[in-house]
Write an enzyme that holds these catalytic residues in place. Structure first.
Site, mmCIF file in Angstrom:
data_model
loop_
_atom_site.group_PDB
_atom_site.id
_atom_site.type_symbol
_atom_site.label_atom_id
_atom_site.label_comp_id
_atom_site.label_asym_id
_atom_site.label_seq_id
_atom_site.Cartn_x
_atom_site.Cartn_y
_atom_site.Cartn_z
ATOM 1 N N GLU A 90 -12.702 -0.600 5.400
ATOM 2 C CA GLU A 90 -14.069 -0.603 4.633
ATOM 3 C C GLU A 90 -14.303 -2.046 3.939
ATOM 4 O OE1 GLU A 90 -14.391 2.369 1.729
ATOM 5 O OE2 GLU A 90 -13.772 3.913 3.193
ATOM 6 N N CYS A 103 -17.092 -6.783 -0.931
ATOM 7 C CA CYS A 103 -15.928 -6.406 -1.405
ATOM 8 C C CYS A 103 -14.966 -6.340 -0.175
ATOM 9 C CB CYS A 103 -15.989 -5.236 -2.091
ATOM 10 S SG CYS A 103 -14.661 -4.281 -2.618
ATOM 11 N N CYS A 110 -3.223 1.964 1.592
ATOM 12 C CA CYS A 110 -2.576 1.604 0.228
ATOM 13 C C CYS A 110 -1.413 2.383 -0.274
ATOM 14 C CB CYS A 110 -3.655 1.522 -0.660
ATOM 15 S SG CYS A 110 -2.999 0.760 -2.319
ATOM 16 N N CYS A 114 -2.581 4.908 -6.661
ATOM 17 C CA CYS A 114 -3.190 5.270 -8.135
ATOM 18 C C CYS A 114 -4.167 6.654 -7.983
ATOM 19 C CB CYS A 114 -4.276 4.136 -8.274
ATOM 20 S SG CYS A 114 -3.510 2.495 -8.428
ATOM 21 N N CYS A 117 -7.875 7.021 -7.022
ATOM 22 C CA CYS A 117 -8.403 6.246 -5.919
ATOM 23 C C CYS A 117 -8.355 7.037 -4.681
ATOM 24 C CB CYS A 117 -7.655 4.994 -5.972
ATOM 25 S SG CYS A 117 -8.230 3.795 -4.927
ATOM 26 N N GLY A 160 -6.391 -1.417 -0.550
ATOM 27 C CA GLY A 160 -5.156 -2.351 -0.319
ATOM 28 C C GLY A 160 -4.748 -3.098 -1.811
ATOM 29 N N GLU A 161 -3.607 -3.538 -1.662
ATOM 30 C CA GLU A 161 -3.289 -4.420 -3.027
ATOM 31 C C GLU A 161 -3.137 -5.674 -2.219
ATOM 32 O OE1 GLU A 161 -1.940 -6.578 -5.714
ATOM 33 O OE2 GLU A 161 -2.377 -4.652 -6.295
ATOM 34 N N SER A 192 -8.249 -8.934 -7.115
ATOM 35 C CA SER A 192 -7.804 -7.877 -8.092
ATOM 36 C C SER A 192 -6.453 -7.488 -7.660
ATOM 37 C CB SER A 192 -8.935 -6.765 -7.917
ATOM 38 O OG SER A 192 -8.508 -5.611 -8.761
ATOM 39 N N SER A 215 -6.407 -4.525 -12.540
ATOM 40 C CA SER A 215 -6.656 -3.174 -12.673
ATOM 41 C C SER A 215 -5.837 -2.318 -13.449
ATOM 42 C CB SER A 215 -6.535 -2.384 -11.202
ATOM 43 O OG SER A 215 -7.457 -2.923 -10.286
ATOM 44 N N LEU A 216 -6.423 -2.199 -14.816
ATOM 45 C CA LEU A 216 -5.573 -1.727 -15.895
ATOM 46 C C LEU A 216 -5.745 -0.220 -16.104
ATOM 47 C CD1 LEU A 216 -3.814 -2.977 -18.307
ATOM 48 C CD2 LEU A 216 -5.740 -3.019 -19.707
ATOM 49 N N HIS A 217 -6.702 0.141 -16.424
ATOM 50 C CA HIS A 217 -7.331 1.630 -16.432
ATOM 51 C C HIS A 217 -6.250 2.517 -17.549
ATOM 52 C CE1 HIS A 217 -9.428 0.330 -13.135
ATOM 53 N NE2 HIS A 217 -8.280 0.196 -12.215
ATOM 54 N N ASN A 291 -16.338 6.836 -10.223
ATOM 55 C CA ASN A 291 -16.921 7.291 -8.867
ATOM 56 C C ASN A 291 -15.998 8.518 -8.436
ATOM 57 O OD1 ASN A 291 -19.376 5.927 -8.193
ATOM 58 N ND2 ASN A 291 -17.996 4.203 -7.752
ATOM 59 N N CYS A 334 -14.102 3.590 -3.281
ATOM 60 C CA CYS A 334 -13.204 2.831 -2.234
ATOM 61 C C CYS A 334 -12.338 3.653 -1.647
ATOM 62 C CB CYS A 334 -12.526 1.648 -3.306
ATOM 63 S SG CYS A 334 -11.611 0.523 -2.076
#
Length: 344
Positions: A90, A103, A110, A114, A117, A160-161, A192, A215-217, A291, A334
């Site tokens: 994407e 983006c 991935c 997470c 996600c 992806g990372e 990121s 990306s903490l969260h 989202n 995402c």
């Protein structure tokens, strides 16, 4: 056959020298493909015909196909791209007051898993090549040029990372920033990461002026271990010092991304813990309304909670923003679009 878009400018100079050509050939080729949008070697009129044949024999200028395009009422465009091997990724185009941002995905699937996600619903199959990341930007830039506009910002925040595909992402960033390439300012480029500490430290030594987002969260190891399994390998007591070292070496402020999930990480205790955690850094917090992804059952925090979280941080010495929402009427999360089509 090699893809010409896999090469940063410096890499292409070395490639030209290896072919017994002058290094200026790299500038000629870059000018044609990035400045003039000419991908056919035969049309590169300032390159002699014998070397044109060499280029045609050894390099391709293939890009990627669009399988699905979704256009939102707010102007956001989301594409499902089909790669040469049939895999899909994407890319998203977003319109801000300051310009147009793309983006970009950096992997097919991935492995970071997470919990919230959609990208992790489909595990990593492979890294994207530099050319496949460039192709995402070029597609949207071509789309905008029909309207007299162009891509001004790039964020590597898609599926992806990025730091799990470090070398290709680095070449990608160099091409984005190169004045002979896409010529996007370093401070208009953001990478990121979910927090791969050794790569954060390595990236600090690159001395690039691009933006780094974490990306903490979650503000405790206990909760972050649940939401982001990478934390079990690189816990907060390692991540935060790495961020501080990055800030010291790069003289750049780091962004902490924090998705607010209802009754999971949005209490005032979470907020206070977050403030205490990142206060020693120079970073600021980008709060992201969640989202929802059907498969994981999480819900977005109420707007009242988001605003309370935001105001507490501001009142207690932490710069904070609430991310503008895009594409709420399409597959906004995402990885959601790809996951939907992989299931068909």
């Amino acid at each position: 056959m090699k893809n010409i878009f896999d090469y940063s400018y410096s890499s292409l100079e070395k490639e030209m020298i290896a072919l017994n050509q002058k290094s200026f050939r790299a500038k000629q080729i870059y000018s044609w493909i990035y400045k003039k949008g000419v991908y056919n070697f035969d049309l590169m009129s300032d390159i002699n015909k014998s070397f044109i044949e060499t280029l045609k024999e050894n390099y391709s200028t293939s890009l990627i196909d669009v399988e699905v395009m979704q256009e939102s009422k707010d102007g956001t465009v989301k594409c499902l791209f089909k790669l040469e091997d049939g895999e899909k990724v994407e890319g998203v185009l977003m319109h801000y007051v300051y310009g147009y941002s793309v983006c970009v995905s950096s992997q097919v699937g991935c492995n970071m898993s997470c919990a919230f996600c959609a990208s992790g619903l489909l595990k990593k199959k492979r890294n994207l090549k530099t050319s496949e990341m460039i192709a995402q930007v070029l597609y949207f830039d071509s789309y905008l040029k029909k309207k007299g506009k162009s891509v001004t910002h790039v964020v590597i925040m898609g599926t992806g990372e990025p730091f799990d595909n470090y070398d290709n992402v680095l070449e990608f960033v160099k091409t984005l920033n190169c004045p002979y390439g896409l010529d996007i300012g370093a401070r208009h480029i953001t990478i990121s990461t979910c927090g791969i500490v050794p790569k954060i430290l390595q990236f600090a030594d690159e001395k690039l002026q691009v933006n780094l987002a974490i990306s903490l969260h979650a503000s405790t190891n206990e909760l972050r271990n649940i939401l982001m399994p990478i934390n079990k390998t690189y816990p907060l007591e390692e991540l935060i010092p790495a961020v501080m070292e990055y800030e010291k070496k790069s003289n750049r402020q780091v962004t902490f991304e924090y998705i607010l999930i209802k009754k999971i990480n949005d209490s005032m205790v979470d907020c206070k813990n977050l403030r205490d955690l990142i206060y020693p850094t120079h970073g600021y917090v980008n709060l992201i309304p969640y989202n929802p992804v059907i498969e994981n059952g999480y819900e977005r925090s109420d707007n009242k909670i988001v605003n309370r979280f935001h105001n507490y941080l501001l009142d207690n010495g932490i710069k904070s923003t609430i991310r503008k929402e895009f594409g709420s009427d399409i597959d906004a999360a995402c990885g959601q679009l790809r996951a939907k089509h992989e299931k068909k």
